[in-house]
Design an enzyme around this catalytic site. Structure first.
Site, PDB file in Angstrom:
ATOM      1  N   ASN A 170     -66.412  12.007 -31.567  1.00 48.80           N
ATOM      2  CA  ASN A 170     -66.765  11.670 -32.941  1.00 48.80           C
ATOM      3  C   ASN A 170     -67.722  10.487 -32.898  1.00 48.80           C
ATOM      4  O   ASN A 170     -67.517   9.523 -32.163  1.00 48.80           O
ATOM      5  CB  ASN A 170     -65.501  11.316 -33.741  1.00 48.80           C
ATOM      6  CG  ASN A 170     -65.784  11.251 -35.227  1.00 48.80           C
ATOM      7  OD1 ASN A 170     -66.554  10.416 -35.686  1.00 48.80           O
ATOM      8  ND2 ASN A 170     -65.155  12.139 -35.980  1.00 48.80           N
ATOM      9  N   ALA A 171     -68.768  10.549 -33.704  1.00 46.34           N
ATOM     10  CA  ALA A 171     -69.821   9.527 -33.680  1.00 46.34           C
ATOM     11  C   ALA A 171     -69.499   8.297 -34.525  1.00 46.34           C
ATOM     12  O   ALA A 171     -70.259   7.326 -34.516  1.00 46.34           O
ATOM     13  CB  ALA A 171     -71.136  10.143 -34.161  1.00 46.34           C
TER      14      ALA A 171
END
Length: 176
Positions: free
Chosen positions: A41-42
């Site tokens: 997840n960024a």
């Protein structure tokens, strides 16, 4: 594996100005007990860059930095039924939303709600906003690209630029 998912409590400091909302934590986040706990997840790479902190800092330090920057973190949904992690797998009839009026009453300085993706935005406007006070309904909102690895139609660099465009100026105001 249970299909009933229960979200985390909000991360809220003394006087947040920005509230970032996801829809419901995915399986990796729920297992770890951390917002945006999936390793791809960024969210945390984007936020650590914005906050100017080492990406290797632990979860407690990252959340402390968010709070110090005037950012609160929560999810639109308090509970739902879903198999797996995808928002598309959420059973709409099972959704119970969080109590946003209580949050806005407790945190009157929030002046921006930023959605981490389209599901959070849609469900907030559909299920939350109609029941809010006029003052809370007047809080500005904006949708940011989902930081989820499932949102592969946008590069992580483009996601980061979009998030920076909205949040960098707000963080600079707090720092000054």
């Amino acid at each position: 594996m249970s299909t009933r998912k229960v979200a985390f409590p909000p991360i809220v400091g003394g006087r947040p100005r920005t509230l970032i909302l996801g829809s419901m934590p995915g399986e990796a986040s729920l297992r770890r007990g951390q917002y945006y706990g999936h390793p791809r997840n960024a969210f945390w790479p984007i936020m650590t860059a914005l906050l100017g902190i080492d990406p290797a800092t632990d979860y407690a330090e990252r959340t402390t930095a968010l709070v110090a920057a005037g950012i609160a973190l929560w999810d639109v949904m308090a509970e739902c039924e879903r198999i797996g992690s995808l928002d598309t797998a959420i059973r709409p009839a099972s959704i119970r939303v969080n109590d946003f009026q209580a949050l806005f009453d407790a945190c009157p300085d929030i002046d921006l709600v930023a959605f981490n993706g389209g599901t959070a935005e849609r469900e907030y406007h559909r299920r939350v906003r109609p029941g809010l006070s006029p003052t809370a309904r007047a809080i500005a909102t904006c949708r940011l690209p989902s930081t989820s690895p499932a949102h592969a139609g946008m590069s992580s660099g483009d996601k980061a630029r979009a998030w920076h465009a909205v949040l960098a100026g707000r963080l600079a105001q707090i720092a000054s």
